[in-house]
Write a protein that holds these residues in place. Structure first.
Motif, PDB file in Angstrom:
ATOM      1  N   ASN A 119       0.825  -1.220   0.000  1.00 29.18           N
ATOM      2  CA  ASN A 119       0.000   0.000   0.000  1.00 29.18           C
ATOM      3  C   ASN A 119       0.855   1.264   0.000  1.00 29.18           C
ATOM      4  OD1 ASN A 119      -2.571  -1.527   0.403  1.00 29.18           O
ATOM      5  ND2 ASN A 119      -1.623  -1.999   2.393  1.00 29.18           N
ATOM      6  N   GLY A 137      -0.177  -4.792   5.070  1.00 33.07           N
ATOM      7  CA  GLY A 137      -0.078  -5.328   3.720  1.00 33.07           C
ATOM      8  C   GLY A 137       0.259  -6.806   3.723  1.00 33.07           C
ATOM      9  N   ARG A 275      -7.201   1.583  -4.964  1.00 30.24           N
ATOM     10  CA  ARG A 275      -6.317   0.427  -5.088  1.00 30.24           C
ATOM     11  C   ARG A 275      -5.757   0.275  -6.497  1.00 30.24           C
ATOM     12  NH1 ARG A 275     -10.642  -2.006  -2.655  1.00 30.24           N
ATOM     13  NH2 ARG A 275     -10.861  -3.528  -4.329  1.00 30.24           N
TER      14      ARG A 275
END
Length: 332
Positions: A119, A137, A275
């Motif tokens: 991320n 993550g 994302r």
């Protein structure tokens, strides 16, 4: 004087390439501005002895209006924006620079996997805005990477991924089985790869043959929560289908380096998804790769000036009258 017209923004700028061009006394005309009017580009091409191509298409009209042209040289690998048949009909050799940017593209693919796994873009934005949003993550070691197209780039990425402890699957119609065996890579069909992979990285050529390769149906076959990376060509993925998959959590993340139209229309909803990670078709943009490509182009121009066909001439068989219809390039 030999005149070179280039539509590649990086040709002739990095490493030893400017010096090599200066040593030869060749004139270099740049037409790499995407906003350049078509008539201005056409006017410059009429002066060209050689055309060094970036992402601007080379059409039958391009070569028809270039009476001095002796060769068309791609400053890169993908040839989908060059009308090779039209060049061949004019007797023009077409070359590219296979392998020159393989390390660069593979390293960016790996970097994008790290960005998705940890991320990184969201963390960066949080700290920059005064926040402290720590997200949990995942690690890449132990995950399954599916590489679609086991060419120069795919093989390099496979080696990098294996060094991290990833299990690597590869799908390719003409796989390098010796390489796969030597490096512990499992050759599988595309659907099998999609269903098993935590990360799917695309390294195939563009054009009509691979247009929409990853569409809604194929995304539906992917492992739930997988991540998709496209460092190939924009038309290879259906952006609407990818956006739908992100919104419905079928995909955990997507990283895209190539687009159908460049720069892309950022009004598409995928560009606002948290994302999704984007880079400006910069896979090959390292000093080392751009220098490698430039040196290959110079070598091939020098060869053509000696009235010889370079070994990287992709239409050699047709120009020599030895048509080989059984070969096709399917990966990058």
């Amino acid at each position: 004087m030999t005149t070179i017209v280039t539509t590649s923004p990086g040709f002739g700028k990095h490493g030893r390439v400017p010096e090599r061009l200066a040593e030869r006394g060749w004139q270099l005309i740049r037409c790499a501005d995407p906003k350049l009017p078509p008539d201005e580009l056409a006017g410059q091409v009429t002066r060209a002895d050689f055309l060094v191509v970036g992402l601007v298409p080379v059409t039958s009209e391009t070569v028809r209006n270039a009476p001095r042209l002796k060769g068309v040289l791609k400053h890169g690998v993908g040839l989908d924006n060059i009308d090779i048949a039209a060049c061949t009909a004019r007797g023009l050799p077409v070359t590219n620079t296979p392998g020159a940017n393989a390390d660069a593209v593979a390293e960016l693919a790996l970097g994008l996997m790290f960005a998705l796994a940890r991320n990184i873009p969201a963390g960066h934005a949080s700290v920059r805005s005064g926040g402290w949003d720590r997200q949990v993550g995942t690690q890449l070691g132990g995950k399954i990477l599916g590489i679609v197209g086991l060419g120069n780039i795919g093989r390099r990425l496979a080696r990098l991924a294996r060094a991290l402890g990833m299990h690597v699957l590869a799908a390719d119609p003409y796989p390098d089985t010796a390489f796969a065996t030597a490096h512990g890579i499992e050759i599988v069909g595309l659907d099998d790869l999609l269903g098993r992979s935590d990360y799917v990285s695309l390294h195939v050529v563009g054009g009509t043959h691979n247009a929409g390769l990853i569409d809604a149906e194929r995304i539906g076959k992917m492992k739930s929560g997988a991540c998709l990376l496209n460092l190939a060509r924009g038309e290879v993925v259906d952006l609407d289908a990818v956006a739908d998959a992100l919104e419905h959590n079928r995909l955990s993340g997507v990283a895209i380096d190539a687009f159908v139209t460049e720069p892309p229309d950022t009004r598409h909803r995928i560009f606002s998804h948290p994302r999704a990670v984007f880079t400006p078709h910069s896979g090959a943009d390292t000093r080392e790769a751009v220098e490698n490509m430039g040196l290959m182009v110079i070598e091939d121009i020098a060869c053509l000036l000696r009235d010889k066909l370079p070994r990287r001439c992709v239409n050699r068989a047709d120009l020599e009258g030895e048509v080989d219809r059984g070969k096709s390039v399917t990966h990058r």
